[in-house]
Write a protein that holds these residues in place. Structure first.
Motif, short mmCIF file in Angstrom:
data_model
loop_
_atom_site.label_atom_id
_atom_site.label_comp_id
_atom_site.label_asym_id
_atom_site.label_seq_id
_atom_site.Cartn_x
_atom_site.Cartn_y
_atom_site.Cartn_z
N ALA A 2 0.83 -1.21 0.00
CA ALA A 2 0.00 0.00 0.00
C ALA A 2 0.86 1.26 0.00
O ALA A 2 0.54 2.24 -0.67
CB ALA A 2 -0.94 0.00 1.19
N LEU A 3 1.97 1.24 0.72
CA LEU A 3 2.86 2.41 0.74
C LEU A 3 3.47 2.68 -0.62
O LEU A 3 3.65 3.83 -1.01
CB LEU A 3 3.96 2.21 1.79
CG LEU A 3 3.53 2.31 3.25
CD1 LEU A 3 4.69 1.96 4.17
CD2 LEU A 3 2.99 3.69 3.55
N LYS A 4 3.78 1.62 -1.37
CA LYS A 4 4.30 1.79 -2.73
C LYS A 4 3.26 2.40 -3.66
O LYS A 4 3.61 2.99 -4.67
CB LYS A 4 4.78 0.45 -3.30
CG LYS A 4 6.02 -0.08 -2.65
CD LYS A 4 6.45 -1.37 -3.30
CE LYS A 4 7.69 -1.92 -2.65
NZ LYS A 4 8.10 -3.20 -3.25
N CYS A 5 2.02 2.25 -3.32
CA CYS A 5 0.92 2.76 -4.15
C CYS A 5 0.46 4.13 -3.68
O CYS A 5 -0.65 4.56 -3.99
CB CYS A 5 -0.25 1.78 -4.14
SG CYS A 5 0.15 0.19 -4.82
N ASP A 6 1.29 4.81 -2.91
CA ASP A 6 1.00 6.17 -2.41
C ASP A 6 -0.21 6.22 -1.49
O ASP A 6 -0.93 7.22 -1.45
CB ASP A 6 0.82 7.14 -3.58
CG ASP A 6 2.08 7.26 -4.42
OD1 ASP A 6 3.18 7.11 -3.85
OD2 ASP A 6 1.96 7.50 -5.64
N ILE A 7 -0.45 5.18 -0.75
CA ILE A 7 -1.51 5.17 0.27
C ILE A 7 -0.83 5.34 1.62
O ILE A 7 0.01 4.52 2.00
CB ILE A 7 -2.30 3.85 0.24
CG1 ILE A 7 -2.94 3.63 -1.14
CG2 ILE A 7 -3.37 3.83 1.32
CD1 ILE A 7 -3.58 2.26 -1.31
N THR A 8 -1.18 6.41 2.30
CA THR A 8 -0.57 6.66 3.61
C THR A 8 -1.12 5.67 4.63
O THR A 8 -2.21 5.11 4.44
CB THR A 8 -0.85 8.10 4.09
OG1 THR A 8 -2.25 8.24 4.30
CG2 THR A 8 -0.35 9.12 3.08
N PRO A 9 -0.40 5.46 5.72
CA PRO A 9 -0.92 4.54 6.75
C PRO A 9 -2.27 4.97 7.31
O PRO A 9 -3.13 4.13 7.60
CB PRO A 9 0.16 4.58 7.84
CG PRO A 9 1.40 4.97 7.13
CD PRO A 9 0.97 5.88 6.01
N PHE A 10 -2.48 6.28 7.43
CA PHE A 10 -3.78 6.75 7.94
C PHE A 10 -4.90 6.43 6.97
O PHE A 10 -5.99 6.01 7.37
CB PHE A 10 -3.72 8.26 8.22
CG PHE A 10 -2.73 8.62 9.28
CD1 PHE A 10 -2.95 8.27 10.61
CD2 PHE A 10 -1.57 9.30 8.96
CE1 PHE A 10 -2.03 8.60 11.60
CE2 PHE A 10 -0.65 9.63 9.93
CZ PHE A 10 -0.87 9.28 11.26
N GLU A 11 -4.63 6.64 5.67
CA GLU A 11 -5.65 6.31 4.66
C GLU A 11 -5.90 4.80 4.62
O GLU A 11 -7.04 4.36 4.43
CB GLU A 11 -5.20 6.79 3.28
CG GLU A 11 -5.18 8.29 3.13
CD GLU A 11 -4.57 8.72 1.80
OE1 GLU A 11 -3.78 7.94 1.22
OE2 GLU A 11 -4.89 9.82 1.35
N PHE A 12 -4.82 4.04 4.77
CA PHE A 12 -4.95 2.59 4.72
C PHE A 12 -5.97 2.08 5.73
O PHE A 12 -6.81 1.24 5.43
CB PHE A 12 -3.57 1.94 4.96
CG PHE A 12 -3.60 0.45 4.99
CD1 PHE A 12 -3.63 -0.28 3.81
CD2 PHE A 12 -3.61 -0.25 6.20
CE1 PHE A 12 -3.65 -1.66 3.83
CE2 PHE A 12 -3.63 -1.63 6.22
CZ PHE A 12 -3.65 -2.34 5.03
N TRP A 13 -5.91 2.59 6.94
CA TRP A 13 -6.81 2.10 7.98
C TRP A 13 -8.23 2.63 7.82
O TRP A 13 -9.17 2.07 8.36
CB TRP A 13 -6.26 2.43 9.36
CG TRP A 13 -5.02 1.63 9.65
CD1 TRP A 13 -3.75 2.07 9.75
CD2 TRP A 13 -4.95 0.21 9.82
NE1 TRP A 13 -2.88 1.05 9.97
CE2 TRP A 13 -3.60 -0.12 10.03
CE3 TRP A 13 -5.89 -0.84 9.82
CZ2 TRP A 13 -3.15 -1.42 10.23
CZ3 TRP A 13 -5.42 -2.13 10.04
CH2 TRP A 13 -4.09 -2.41 10.24
N ASP A 14 -8.40 3.72 7.04
CA ASP A 14 -9.75 4.26 6.80
C ASP A 14 -10.46 3.52 5.67
O ASP A 14 -11.69 3.55 5.58
CB ASP A 14 -9.69 5.75 6.47
CG ASP A 14 -9.36 6.58 7.71
OD1 ASP A 14 -9.60 6.08 8.83
OD2 ASP A 14 -8.87 7.72 7.54
#
Length: 108
Positions: A2-14
C-alpha cells in the motif's frame, strides 16, 4: 504494498479491504500504462533514427515522416495558409531590410 501505491498509513486504515485492493489495482494499471507509453516513445524514436540512417545511405532517400503522420490523431496536419503567411512575413522583412540598407548606403 500500500505504501508503494501512495496510500498513507492513515488512509490505509480508513479504507475497506476492497477499496485498498481497488487502489492497488489502479496503481498497477497506471504503472503499466506509463511503461507502455515509455516503450512506445522509445520504439518510435528508434524507428525515426533507423529511417534517418537509411535515408543517409539510400540512393533514393524518402521524405521523413512528419509528426502528424507518426502520431495520427494526436497532431493535426498544419494548414498551408499558416505556412504561406510565415513566408509572406519573411519576404516583407527582407524587403524592409533591403530598403533600409539601400538608404543607409546611398547617404554614405
Amino acid at each position: 504494498m500500500a505504501l508503494k501505491c501512495d496510500i498513507t498509513p492513515f488512509e490505509f486504515w480508513d479504507y475497506t479491504v476492497a477499496e485498498v485492493t481497488d487502489l492497488i489495482n489502479a496503481y498497477t494499471e497506471r504503472q503499466q500504462q506509463e511503461m507502455k507509453f515509455e516503450a512506445l516513445c522509445s520504439y518510435n524514436n528508434a524507428m525515426l533514427v533507423i529511417n534517418g540512417v537509411n535515408n543517409l545511405f539510400s540512393k533514393k532517400p524518402k521524405q521523413p515522416l512528419q509528426i502528424w503522420e507518426v502520431f495520427d490523431g494526436l497532431f493535426d496536419k498544419p494548414k498551408q495558409v499558416h505556412q504561406q503567411s510565415k513566408e509572406e512575413i519573411m519576404k516583407a522583412r527582407l524587403l524592409a531590410y533591403n530598403e533600409a540598407w539601400k538608404k543607409q548606403h546611398r547617404k554614405g
